[in-house]
Scaffold this motif. Structure first.
Motif, PDB file in Angstrom:
ATOM      1  N   SER A 169       0.831  -1.211   0.000  1.00 51.09           N
ATOM      2  CA  SER A 169       0.000   0.000   0.000  1.00 51.09           C
ATOM      3  C   SER A 169       0.866   1.262   0.000  1.00 51.09           C
ATOM      4  CB  SER A 169      -0.915  -0.009   1.233  1.00 51.09           C
ATOM      5  OG  SER A 169      -1.770  -1.137   1.227  1.00 51.09           O
ATOM      6  N   ILE A 170       1.951   1.252   0.790  1.00 53.34           N
ATOM      7  CA  ILE A 170       2.850   2.414   0.823  1.00 53.34           C
ATOM      8  C   ILE A 170       3.485   2.632  -0.540  1.00 53.34           C
ATOM      9  CG2 ILE A 170       4.983   3.325   1.798  1.00 53.34           C
ATOM     10  CD1 ILE A 170       4.275   1.958   4.415  1.00 53.34           C
ATOM     11  N   ALA A 171       3.931   1.539  -1.184  1.00 53.35           N
ATOM     12  CA  ALA A 171       4.568   1.648  -2.497  1.00 53.35           C
ATOM     13  C   ALA A 171       3.595   2.200  -3.534  1.00 53.35           C
ATOM     14  CB  ALA A 171       5.090   0.283  -2.939  1.00 53.35           C
ATOM     15  N   THR A 172       2.350   1.769  -3.464  1.00 56.00           N
ATOM     16  CA  THR A 172       1.349   2.260  -4.417  1.00 56.00           C
ATOM     17  C   THR A 172       1.076   3.740  -4.201  1.00 56.00           C
ATOM     18  OG1 THR A 172       0.316   0.056  -4.457  1.00 56.00           O
ATOM     19  CG2 THR A 172      -0.991   1.911  -5.273  1.00 56.00           C
ATOM     20  N   PHE A 173       0.926   4.131  -2.950  1.00 55.98           N
ATOM     21  CA  PHE A 173       0.698   5.545  -2.643  1.00 55.98           C
ATOM     22  C   PHE A 173       1.893   6.393  -3.076  1.00 55.98           C
ATOM     23  CE2 PHE A 173       1.340   9.021   0.461  1.00 55.98           C
ATOM     24  CZ  PHE A 173       0.218   9.782   0.163  1.00 55.98           C
ATOM     25  N   TYR A 174       3.081   5.894  -2.809  1.00 60.11           N
ATOM     26  CA  TYR A 174       4.325   6.562  -3.172  1.00 60.11           C
ATOM     27  C   TYR A 174       4.376   6.844  -4.675  1.00 60.11           C
ATOM     28  CZ  TYR A 174       9.492   6.696  -3.647  1.00 60.11           C
ATOM     29  OH  TYR A 174      10.795   7.009  -3.934  1.00 60.11           O
ATOM     30  N   THR A 175       3.987   5.855  -5.478  1.00 62.14           N
ATOM     31  CA  THR A 175       3.991   6.022  -6.930  1.00 62.14           C
ATOM     32  C   THR A 175       2.891   6.975  -7.383  1.00 62.14           C
ATOM     33  OG1 THR A 175       4.730   3.717  -7.051  1.00 62.14           O
ATOM     34  CG2 THR A 175       4.059   4.749  -9.102  1.00 62.14           C
ATOM     35  N   LEU A 176       1.753   6.907  -6.733  1.00 64.14           N
ATOM     36  CA  LEU A 176       0.638   7.776  -7.114  1.00 64.14           C
ATOM     37  C   LEU A 176       0.973   9.256  -6.976  1.00 64.14           C
ATOM     38  CD1 LEU A 176      -2.471   5.952  -5.575  1.00 64.14           C
ATOM     39  CD2 LEU A 176      -2.153   6.524  -7.986  1.00 64.14           C
ATOM     40  N   ILE A 177       1.698   9.603  -5.929  1.00 64.93           N
ATOM     41  CA  ILE A 177       1.889  11.024  -5.645  1.00 64.93           C
ATOM     42  C   ILE A 177       3.136  11.618  -6.275  1.00 64.93           C
ATOM     43  CG2 ILE A 177       0.680  10.851  -3.441  1.00 64.93           C
ATOM     44  CD1 ILE A 177       3.416  10.903  -2.068  1.00 64.93           C
TER      45      ILE A 177
END
Length: 620
Positions: A169-177
């Protein structure tokens, strides 16, 4: 396995601080470039990044948590020969510097799939290998979630399933922003963190056991220093033949991969791009030395303490040996165990973020480019975010699947990339080497390679022999080290029977699980990449020759390696465009049938940092 609670408050603070760095960096870039285009932020190719930044970014993307945990584990369990793979990795980067760089960079191609479409004159070829790569990357990223999950389980007793969800989840959020630019710069931090973690742990063991020479003596006593493995038998797990050739074929995929090519397109100078590849070749070999050193030091430490953590029931999985070692070896230095765990988390974050971004980019650029062309940039921006979120969820799901794949974490990665990455490498080499190669050969060769590799992988998993691990360290003093390991004596188990699965620790009921079975099912996993490349190349070449009459368009010599381009210039009597790019001079030679505008466009695309003179002549 009992909860060890080896992570202290200081360690948790270090982990949170290190994880905060990439997240804060991503938010800064998101705010700073909120007005930039979607393509610049999420589908990168803009030539802005420095040589050092891109070099470190390429290195850190693949030298990730998988190698931080899986590679030392392989050395600890099976001996030093795994580290020889890194020689093959270095050779692959050197090959790339003399092949993919001179071929793709001057043409302004920022995607290996764009090259395939132009070379084979087929959108179907492009999309086929995009889908193959996306499938491979999804499994790759799922496996990359295992190191931090297994590490936290052994250190804090938190179930690895929850950790997979958190890290994904952190990696996905990191890429999104943040897009590419946030993790390109953060890679430098993560790379430094990995090397610091390795150095501190190796230094600690040498002090504990009485010096580096004592550690090597203990490792040698356990059979961890035997480099004399030169058998050509592909059924032997690790030999010089298998690790060097297999490591080269395996790593060629990354040298030609979408992520690498896109990063290289961010460097203006052709000379700098070549230097980037050469430096990475050197770095992966140096990293292999660190992997080898850490694996042997881990064995020396537990040999010195006379306690095998798996046999003592302190860990449930051999892959947990490195983090368990880091936690107990540095127990008296608050915050240092957290540094290793932070390296696991941060490097996994880097790798998974890069992979998710690459998969979303492939989907947007390679598969849906035409259908999405009619939509506004803002709409494509949000569609890109949807794909990032989708792939993030898929990767989290595959993290649970990956735990059931046999072998160490490093073996899982090489197996998956060998099965799905080698067809892409083979198709690229087929087109870049053979002027007769066509779309039919590329598609049939790629499909045949995938079929053969899947047959080998599934057959090995179901029917292949188990590989006998080296004897573990003595375990007669585990009870005396209970305080060091932060467990009660009651939580330790007696020694397990001798037939123990290397990963799960489960007793194999088979009468002779280490005996040879069917030859093909016993082939070592390191050969899958070689087999995949060869099958794609030769099947593709034969099919291309058989279907040559159905392809009338001639191959543009600019789309093959220079040596074959020059051969074409000598024998061809039809349309010819000869591209010769040297350090100071570029010469174009063309006939009256050539399109001058096309030649001038190619000249305009040459970077001014590398070219000070352009000679333009017409040969009648």
């Amino acid at each position: 396995m009992e909860s060890n609670d080896l992570l202290g408050t200081e360690d948790i603070v270090v982990i949170m601080a290190c994880l905060a760095v990439p997240l804060i960096k991503g938010i800064i870039f998101a705010v700073k470039e909120r007005l930039s285009s979607v393509k610049d932020r999420f589908l990168p190719g803009e030539r802005i990044d420095s040589l050092a930044t891109v070099t470190i970014s390429i290195f850190a993307t693949y030298m990730s948590a998988v190698t931080l945990m899986g590679s030392p584990t392989d050395v600890y369990v099976f001996g030093c020969m795994y580290a020889v793979n890194h020689i093959g990795f270095g050779i692959a980067f050197l090959i790339g510097s003399f092949t993919v760089v001179p071929l793709l960079h001057p043409l302004g191609i920022s995607s290996v799939f764009e090259y395939m479409e132009k070379r084979y004159d087929s959108l179907l070829v492009r999309q086929f290998f995009v889908m193959v790569t996306v499938i491979m990357m999804m499994f790759f990223m799922g496996i990359s979630l295992l190191p931090p999950a297994l590490g936290v389980e052994v250190g804090a007793g938190v179930d690895y399933s929850l950790c997979i969800i958190i890290v994904g989840s952190i990696a996905t959020f990191y890429t999104l922003i943040g897009g590419l630019k946030s993790f390109v710069w953060t890679d430098a931090f993560l790379c430094s963190l990995m090397f610091v973690a390795f150095s501190v742990l190796i230094a600690r063991v040498t002090l504990t056991v009485g010096g580096g020479n004592s550690a090597l003596i203990l490792a040698e006593a356990g059979g961890r220093t035997d480099f004399n493995q030169i058998s050509p038998d592909p059924r032997d797990r690790h030999t010089w033949w298998g690790t060097v050739l297999g490591g080269t074929a395996f790593w060629l995929f990354f040298a030609y991969s979408q992520s690498t090519v896109k990063r290289l397109s961010g460097v203006k100078s052709l000379t700098s791009v070549k230097l980037t590849m050469v430096i990475n070749g050197f770095l992966v070999i140096v990293y292999g030395a660190f992997v080898l050193g850490l694996g042997m030091m881990i064995y020396a430490f537990f040999h010195y303490k006379r306690c095998d953590p798996l046999k003592a029931g302190l860990i449930r999985n051999r892959n947990q040996t490195p983090p368990f070692f880091a936690l107990v070896a540095m127990k008296d230095h608050p915050g240092i165990p957290g540094l290793y765990m932070a390296a696991l988390f941060s490097s996994a974050l880097c790798t998974v973020s890069s992979g998710i971004n690459s998969m979303a980019s492939n989907t947007m650029d390679e598969i849906l480019k035409k259908p999405l062309a009619k939509y506004s940039e803002l709409c494509r921006f949000f569609i890109n975010k949807v794909f990032i979120l989708f792939y993030g969820l898929v990767v989290i799901g595959l993290g649970f699947v990956a735990i059931g794949i046999e072998g160490t974490v490093a073996q899982k990665i090489i197996t998956i990339v060998g099965a799905f990455g080698s067809p892409v490498t083979g198709a690229f080499l087929l087109g870049a080497v053979s002027l007769k190669a066509n779309k039919f050969g590329a598609l049939v060769g790629g499909a045949a390679s995938i079929a053969v590799n899947l047959w080998l992988v599934i057959g090995m998993h179901l029917h292949g022999r188990k590989i006998r691990p080296l004897p573990g360290p003595p375990s007669d003093m585990c009870f005396l080290n209970a305080t060091l390991f932060s467990v009660d004596n009651d939580s330790m188990t007696s020694e397990l029977p001798s037939t123990v699965d290397v990963v799960t620790g489960e007793v194999d009921p088979g009468s002779d699980p280490y005996g040879f079975t069917f030859f093909m099912y016993d082939i070592s996993y390191v050969w899958y990449g070689v087999i995949g490349v060869l099958v794609t190349f030769f099947v593709g070449l034969v099919v291309s020759m058989c279907t040559s009459r159905y392809v009338t368009k001639e191959t543009d010599p600019l789309l093959v390696f220079r040596i074959f381009r020059q051969c074409t210039a000598k024998v061809s009597s039809t349309k010819m465009d000869v591209y010769e790019a040297e350090a100071e001079t570029v010469t174009y030679t063309f006939t009256l049938n050539s399109d001058p505008a096309d030649v001038m466009n190619k000249i305009d695309n040459i970077d001014g940092d590398d070219v000070t003179q352009v000679q333009y002549s017409t040969h009648l």
